[in-house]
Motif scaffolding. Structure first.
Motif, PDB file in Angstrom:
ATOM      1  N   PHE A 319      43.812 -37.713  33.562  1.00 62.67           N
ATOM      2  CA  PHE A 319      43.294 -36.355  33.751  1.00 62.67           C
ATOM      3  C   PHE A 319      41.995 -36.361  34.555  1.00 62.67           C
ATOM      4  CE2 PHE A 319      46.073 -35.518  30.021  1.00 62.67           C
ATOM      5  CZ  PHE A 319      46.831 -34.516  30.590  1.00 62.67           C
ATOM      6  N   ALA A 320      41.181 -37.396  34.389  1.00 61.56           N
ATOM      7  CA  ALA A 320      39.964 -37.512  35.200  1.00 61.56           C
ATOM      8  C   ALA A 320      40.326 -37.663  36.678  1.00 61.56           C
ATOM      9  CB  ALA A 320      39.135 -38.701  34.726  1.00 61.56           C
ATOM     10  N   ARG A 325      41.075 -35.256  42.093  1.00 63.90           N
ATOM     11  CA  ARG A 325      42.015 -34.898  43.160  1.00 63.90           C
ATOM     12  C   ARG A 325      41.931 -33.419  43.498  1.00 63.90           C
ATOM     13  NH1 ARG A 325      48.397 -34.631  42.288  1.00 63.90           N
ATOM     14  NH2 ARG A 325      47.777 -32.477  41.840  1.00 63.90           N
ATOM     15  N   GLU A 326      41.668 -32.584  42.480  1.00 62.44           N
ATOM     16  CA  GLU A 326      41.572 -31.138  42.699  1.00 62.44           C
ATOM     17  C   GLU A 326      40.157 -30.703  43.064  1.00 62.44           C
ATOM     18  OE1 GLU A 326      44.189 -29.375  42.944  1.00 62.44           O
ATOM     19  OE2 GLU A 326      45.535 -30.974  42.270  1.00 62.44           O
ATOM     20  N   GLY A 327      39.326 -31.673  43.437  1.00 61.84           N
ATOM     21  CA  GLY A 327      37.980 -31.366  43.918  1.00 61.84           C
ATOM     22  C   GLY A 327      37.041 -30.818  42.871  1.00 61.84           C
ATOM     23  N   GLY A 328      37.312 -31.111  41.602  1.00 54.24           N
ATOM     24  CA  GLY A 328      36.456 -30.603  40.540  1.00 54.24           C
ATOM     25  C   GLY A 328      36.589 -29.109  40.317  1.00 54.24           C
ATOM     26  N   ASP A 329      37.668 -28.526  40.807  1.00 56.99           N
ATOM     27  CA  ASP A 329      37.929 -27.091  40.651  1.00 56.99           C
ATOM     28  C   ASP A 329      38.732 -26.897  39.364  1.00 56.99           C
ATOM     29  OD1 ASP A 329      39.409 -24.574  40.759  1.00 56.99           O
ATOM     30  OD2 ASP A 329      38.756 -24.414  42.837  1.00 56.99           O
ATOM     31  N   TRP A 330      38.127 -26.240  38.361  1.00 58.63           N
ATOM     32  CA  TRP A 330      38.792 -26.102  37.073  1.00 58.63           C
ATOM     33  C   TRP A 330      40.097 -25.318  37.170  1.00 58.63           C
ATOM     34  CZ3 TRP A 330      37.911 -28.984  32.996  1.00 58.63           C
ATOM     35  CH2 TRP A 330      36.650 -29.557  32.798  1.00 58.63           C
ATOM     36  N   TYR A 334      43.684 -26.872  36.082  1.00 56.12           N
ATOM     37  CA  TYR A 334      44.573 -26.349  35.040  1.00 56.12           C
ATOM     38  C   TYR A 334      45.970 -26.079  35.601  1.00 56.12           C
ATOM     39  CZ  TYR A 334      40.324 -25.650  32.248  1.00 56.12           C
ATOM     40  OH  TYR A 334      39.155 -25.831  31.554  1.00 56.12           O
ATOM     41  N   ALA A 335      46.031 -25.592  36.844  1.00 60.68           N
ATOM     42  CA  ALA A 335      47.345 -25.349  37.456  1.00 60.68           C
ATOM     43  C   ALA A 335      48.111 -26.659  37.604  1.00 60.68           C
ATOM     44  CB  ALA A 335      47.168 -24.671  38.819  1.00 60.68           C
ATOM     45  N   ALA A 336      47.411 -27.720  37.977  1.00 60.99           N
ATOM     46  CA  ALA A 336      48.059 -29.028  38.115  1.00 60.99           C
ATOM     47  C   ALA A 336      48.489 -29.570  36.756  1.00 60.99           C
ATOM     48  CB  ALA A 336      47.112 -30.002  38.810  1.00 60.99           C
ATOM     49  N   VAL A 337      47.676 -29.335  35.725  1.00 63.16           N
ATOM     50  CA  VAL A 337      48.034 -29.764  34.371  1.00 63.16           C
ATOM     51  C   VAL A 337      49.286 -29.033  33.905  1.00 63.16           C
ATOM     52  CG1 VAL A 337      47.295 -29.718  31.944  1.00 63.16           C
ATOM     53  CG2 VAL A 337      45.692 -30.441  33.728  1.00 63.16           C
ATOM     54  N   GLU A 338      49.352 -27.737  34.156  1.00 62.26           N
ATOM     55  CA  GLU A 338      50.533 -26.972  33.768  1.00 62.26           C
ATOM     56  C   GLU A 338      51.774 -27.483  34.489  1.00 62.26           C
ATOM     57  OE1 GLU A 338      49.751 -22.827  34.297  1.00 62.26           O
ATOM     58  OE2 GLU A 338      47.973 -22.865  33.014  1.00 62.26           O
ATOM     59  N   LYS A 339      51.621 -27.864  35.749  1.00 65.07           N
ATOM     60  CA  LYS A 339      52.747 -28.414  36.499  1.00 65.07           C
ATOM     61  C   LYS A 339      53.235 -29.714  35.851  1.00 65.07           C
ATOM     62  CE  LYS A 339      54.032 -29.845  41.196  1.00 65.07           C
ATOM     63  NZ  LYS A 339      53.535 -30.031  42.594  1.00 65.07           N
ATOM     64  N   LEU A 340      52.297 -30.571  35.453  1.00 63.11           N
ATOM     65  CA  LEU A 340      52.667 -31.795  34.749  1.00 63.11           C
ATOM     66  C   LEU A 340      53.374 -31.489  33.433  1.00 63.11           C
ATOM     67  CD1 LEU A 340      49.553 -34.151  35.105  1.00 63.11           C
ATOM     68  CD2 LEU A 340      51.852 -34.578  35.986  1.00 63.11           C
ATOM     69  N   GLY A 341      52.848 -30.516  32.708  1.00 65.92           N
ATOM     70  CA  GLY A 341      53.386 -30.184  31.398  1.00 65.92           C
ATOM     71  C   GLY A 341      54.806 -29.658  31.437  1.00 65.92           C
ATOM     72  N   PRO A 358      44.514 -47.192  39.768  1.00 62.11           N
ATOM     73  CA  PRO A 358      43.621 -47.050  40.919  1.00 62.11           C
ATOM     74  C   PRO A 358      44.397 -46.881  42.235  1.00 62.11           C
ATOM     75  CG  PRO A 358      42.947 -48.875  39.523  1.00 62.11           C
ATOM     76  CD  PRO A 358      44.300 -48.434  39.039  1.00 62.11           C
ATOM     77  N   ASN A 359      43.845 -46.059  43.125  1.00 57.90           N
ATOM     78  CA  ASN A 359      44.379 -45.881  44.474  1.00 57.90           C
ATOM     79  C   ASN A 359      45.786 -45.300  44.517  1.00 57.90           C
ATOM     80  OD1 ASN A 359      42.001 -47.136  45.544  1.00 57.90           O
ATOM     81  ND2 ASN A 359      42.903 -49.134  45.039  1.00 57.90           N
ATOM     82  N   THR A 360      46.157 -44.571  43.461  1.00 61.64           N
ATOM     83  CA  THR A 360      47.448 -43.902  43.480  1.00 61.64           C
ATOM     84  C   THR A 360      47.252 -42.451  43.100  1.00 61.64           C
ATOM     85  OG1 THR A 360      47.949 -44.425  41.173  1.00 61.64           O
ATOM     86  CG2 THR A 360      48.721 -45.975  42.849  1.00 61.64           C
ATOM     87  N   SER A 361      48.172 -41.607  43.487  1.00 64.74           N
ATOM     88  CA  SER A 361      48.106 -40.194  43.143  1.00 64.74           C
ATOM     89  C   SER A 361      49.508 -39.628  43.178  1.00 64.74           C
ATOM     90  CB  SER A 361      47.198 -39.421  44.101  1.00 64.74           C
ATOM     91  OG  SER A 361      47.732 -39.464  45.417  1.00 64.74           O
ATOM     92  N   ILE A 362      49.646 -38.399  42.716  1.00 65.58           N
ATOM     93  CA  ILE A 362      50.926 -37.709  42.802  1.00 65.58           C
ATOM     94  C   ILE A 362      50.722 -36.417  43.556  1.00 65.58           C
ATOM     95  CG2 ILE A 362      51.778 -38.699  40.663  1.00 65.58           C
ATOM     96  CD1 ILE A 362      51.199 -36.014  39.329  1.00 65.58           C
ATOM     97  N   ASP A 363      51.792 -35.912  44.136  1.00 64.87           N
ATOM     98  CA  ASP A 363      51.714 -34.630  44.848  1.00 64.87           C
ATOM     99  C   ASP A 363      51.966 -33.481  43.891  1.00 64.87           C
ATOM    100  OD1 ASP A 363      51.251 -35.916  47.259  1.00 64.87           O
ATOM    101  OD2 ASP A 363      53.411 -36.253  47.598  1.00 64.87           O
TER     102      ASP A 363
END
Length: 363
Positions: A319-320, A325-330, A334-341, A358-363
């Motif tokens: 989550f950190a 990844r979302e630029g510290g935009d709450w 939250y929208a990305a968290v809901e997508k994961l959920g 490290p050095n990985t991300s998801i779209d």
């Protein structure tokens, strides 16, 4: 009798339309009826005990220390909505004196040679690894019954919980011995559960709320011009939790072996002594003898006592990473968290694992 100050939105719209159907007529059956009736009664008594914090602070007859503590909590609650974009409702703008040290006592149980918890499923919260009781005596009674069945059992007192937005949750008297910052972090944590919750995935829910608590606390300190926390207590907690997780891993491996029961019990006891020795070495070599976890470590140990560890922390790094990844935009976070959920649980955990690496991300 409901007190005048308890008429909060008509007692949360008549106990949220009788909670619901008194939990389907207490889910039928005598055992279920007895258990669920104490849940309904305990929640109703808590709702009736609530008072608006603003009224308490304005009342010259109320305890000065209580009012000062609640005034700080009120500021943290406003910060939670204005800066962390957490729900804007009456939760934690109310106070309830419950007259006991814990609001509920959770009973955890596992088989003697397994770390698989005995799960319990509820109409609102989904399946969790414990049963909660508003009475300590009732929790002890349940624990005794589980022990008679050969289970490993543990009872844990809980100072606060979230009803996930079903009701306006109050700050409880059981939380009043905490410092102002710890109370603020609890508010952030519990409001995060109201912001988003996935049924039947405790690790996801608790890790998400723990991240919101930790990042929210960092921003809360910064907003008040306080220096960043030096992280000593967090590092010690993380090291302690890792000792527990390492012990669980060794026990899980042990329990797969085809050993006679007596030999398995002996090996199990040896693993708990291993844990105590590792803890003592860590405490004395790196913590300058700090004994904050001594009471837990040197009390009787069993499988059930290990269950809660890891539930609150497993996916915090993921989550950190998502927050960064979302630029510290709450809001975007939250929208990305809901997508994961919304993902199937296997895909969700794979995505979280990828984020945490490290050095990985998801779209």
């Amino acid at each position: 009798m409901i007190r005048p100050h308890s008429n909060h939105r008509l007692l949360d719209r008549v106990f949220r339309i009788l909670f619901p159907g008194l939990l389907l007529l207490l889910l039928n059956g005598c055992t279920s009826a007895s258990y669920y009736s104490q849940l309904v009664g305990g929640q109703l008594r808590l709702l009736q005990a609530r008072e608006p914090i603003d009224q308490i602070i304005a009342d010259p007859a109320r305890d000065t220390q209580l009012k000062a503590h609640l005034a700080q909590a009120r500021e943290a609650r406003a910060f939670a909505t204005a800066h962390l974009h957490l729900p804007d409702n009456k939760s934690y703008r109310l106070y309830a004196d419950i007259g006991r040290p814990f609001v509920v006592w959770n009973v955890f149980s596992t088989p003697e040679f397994s770390l698989a918890p005995q799960n319990h499923c509820f109409p609102i919260a989904g399946c969790v690894a414990y049963r909660g009781y508003y009475s300590q005596d009732a929790a002890r009674g349940e624990a005794a019954l589980q022990r008679l069945q050969g289970m490993d059992v543990s009872i844990g007192g809980v100072e606060a919980y979230s009803t996930l937005g079903w009701f306006n949750d109050p700050i409880l008297s059981s939380m009043m011995h905490w410092g102002d910052e710890r109370l603020a972090t609890l508010i952030f944590h519990e409001l995060a559960h109201q912001r988003f919750y996935v049924k039947d995935d405790t690790e996801f829910n608790e890790s998400f709320a723990t991240f919101v608590e930790q990042e929210g606390s960092r921003q809360w300190r910064a907003s008040r011009g306080l220096a960043p926390d030096n992280g000593k207590r967090v590092r010690q907690r993380d090291q302690f939790i890792q000792l527990i997780l390492d012990t669980r891993q060794r026990l899980e491996k042990l329990y797969t072996q085809p050993l006679p029961a007596e030999q398995m019990r002996q090996r199990k006891a040896e693993e708990f002594e291993h844990l105590r020795a590792d803890y003592q070495q860590l405490r004395d070599s790196q913590w300058a003898g700090d004994k904050r976890y001594d009471a837990w470590v040197y009390a009787p140990l069993n499988n059930a006592r290990l269950l809660p560890f890891g539930l609150y922390d497993q996916w915090v790094p993921a989550f950190a990473a998502l927050f960064r990844r979302e630029g510290g935009d709450w809001v975007a976070f939250y929208a990305a968290v809901e997508k994961l959920g919304k993902l199937p649980i296997d895909e969700r955990r794979a995505a979280l694992k990828a984020l945490a690496e490290p050095n990985t991300s998801i779209d």
